[in-house]
Scaffold this motif. Structure first.
Motif, short mmCIF file in Angstrom:
data_model
loop_
_atom_site.label_atom_id
_atom_site.label_comp_id
_atom_site.label_asym_id
_atom_site.label_seq_id
_atom_site.Cartn_x
_atom_site.Cartn_y
_atom_site.Cartn_z
N PRO A 200 0.72 -1.37 -0.01
CA PRO A 200 -0.01 0.01 -0.05
C PRO A 200 0.76 1.22 -0.19
N ILE B 159 -0.51 5.01 -0.43
CA ILE B 159 -0.85 6.08 0.89
C ILE B 159 0.12 7.24 0.44
N ALA C 53 -1.92 9.71 -1.54
CA ALA C 53 -2.93 10.25 -0.76
C ALA C 53 -2.50 11.35 0.28
N ASN C 54 -1.45 11.25 0.89
CA ASN C 54 -0.68 12.08 1.47
C ASN C 54 -0.15 13.20 1.02
N CYS D 150 -6.64 8.62 3.87
CA CYS D 150 -6.90 7.12 2.79
C CYS D 150 -8.42 6.70 2.83
N GLU D 151 -9.03 6.77 3.89
CA GLU D 151 -10.39 6.23 4.14
C GLU D 151 -11.34 7.19 3.17
N THR E 36 -10.41 8.35 0.19
CA THR E 36 -9.51 8.34 -1.32
C THR E 36 -10.11 6.96 -1.92
N ALA F 158 -4.25 -0.30 1.78
CA ALA F 158 -4.27 0.92 2.32
C ALA F 158 -5.57 1.80 2.88
N MET G 181 -8.41 2.40 1.51
CA MET G 181 -9.04 2.98 0.56
C MET G 181 -10.41 2.62 0.49
#
Length: 220
Positions: free
Chosen positions: A145, A149, A152-153, A159-160, A162, A178, A180
């Motif tokens: 992942p 990750i 997303a960062n 992540c939740e 994305t 990840a 997601m």
């Protein structure tokens, strides 16, 4: 906060199986090895070049042969951006809608990084995507992942929140690993059973179906 959506490349954004299959069959012929029908390659792809080579060689575990096939395939396939490889129908319309919705759009592939960049620039250059990543030696490939990750960062998106879109178990595993939201697509290399088995949160038949999912989630 802008939301983020990450796409796999081969089998999700672009239909590349014909060019990959033609190049690999050419290499296998050079080595006097068994070649395969084009549709068989749908089940060989998704894990990167090393997995592709393992799949075409099947029980043959000769390391030197694997290395030779890998090297020669890279020479043949990576010599150019192939003319048969094109976006799936509806992909441009999908990306246009995502831009209107102010989504961050990223690409994460197990295709070698420079060729991931090449295809995205050639076929999706007008979208000016900020995060495009292929297989690199410096980071584990999918389904690990970390690369997802990192994307997303980079967009400062949890992540939740994305979305991760792909066509194989590798993509569904990446999304799960990840944390997601996974969207499995049915126009790629695999079927619905595989996507369900690997816990796709959503499964779509057409690219614009993704927009309906995003709008419904946004309204919640």
């Amino acid at each position: 906060m802008k939301k983020t959506i990450i796409f796999d490349l081969d089998g999700t954004l672009i239909d590349s199986v014909l060019d990959i299959a033609l190049c690999m069959n050419e290499v296998l012929k050079e080595f006097n090895l068994k070649t395969y029908e084009i549709e068989e390659y749908n089940y060989f792809l998704g894990g990167g070049v090393d997995i592709l080579v393992n799949n075409v060689l099947k029980e043959n575990s000769n390391i030197n042969l694997k290395n030779s096939i890998t090297k020669r395939f890279q020479e043949v396939y990576e010599n150019t951006l192939h003319s048969n490889t094109k976006p799936y129908e509806g992909i441009y319309e999908l990306l246009d809608e995502l831009i209107k919705m102010q989504f961050n759009i990223a690409v994460l592939s197990n295709k070698p990084h420079k060729f991931t960049l090449g295809y995205v620039e050639k076929l999706f250059g007008k979208y000016n995507l900020k995060e495009v990543h292929g297989q690199k030696t410096t980071i584990e490939k999918k389904p690990h992942p970390q690369a997802a990750i990192n994307i997303a960062n980079s967009f400062n998106t949890p992540c939740e929140k994305t979305y991760f879109v792909g066509d194989t178990k590798v993509d569904m595993q990446t999304a799960t690993n990840a944390g997601m939201i996974s969207i499995g697509v049915l126009w790629g290399f695999r079927d619905e059973d595989e996507l369900k088995k690997y816990n796709a949160n959503y499964i779509v038949e057409k690219p614009l179906d993704i927009i309906e999912i995003l709008k419904k989630n946004h309204e919640k």
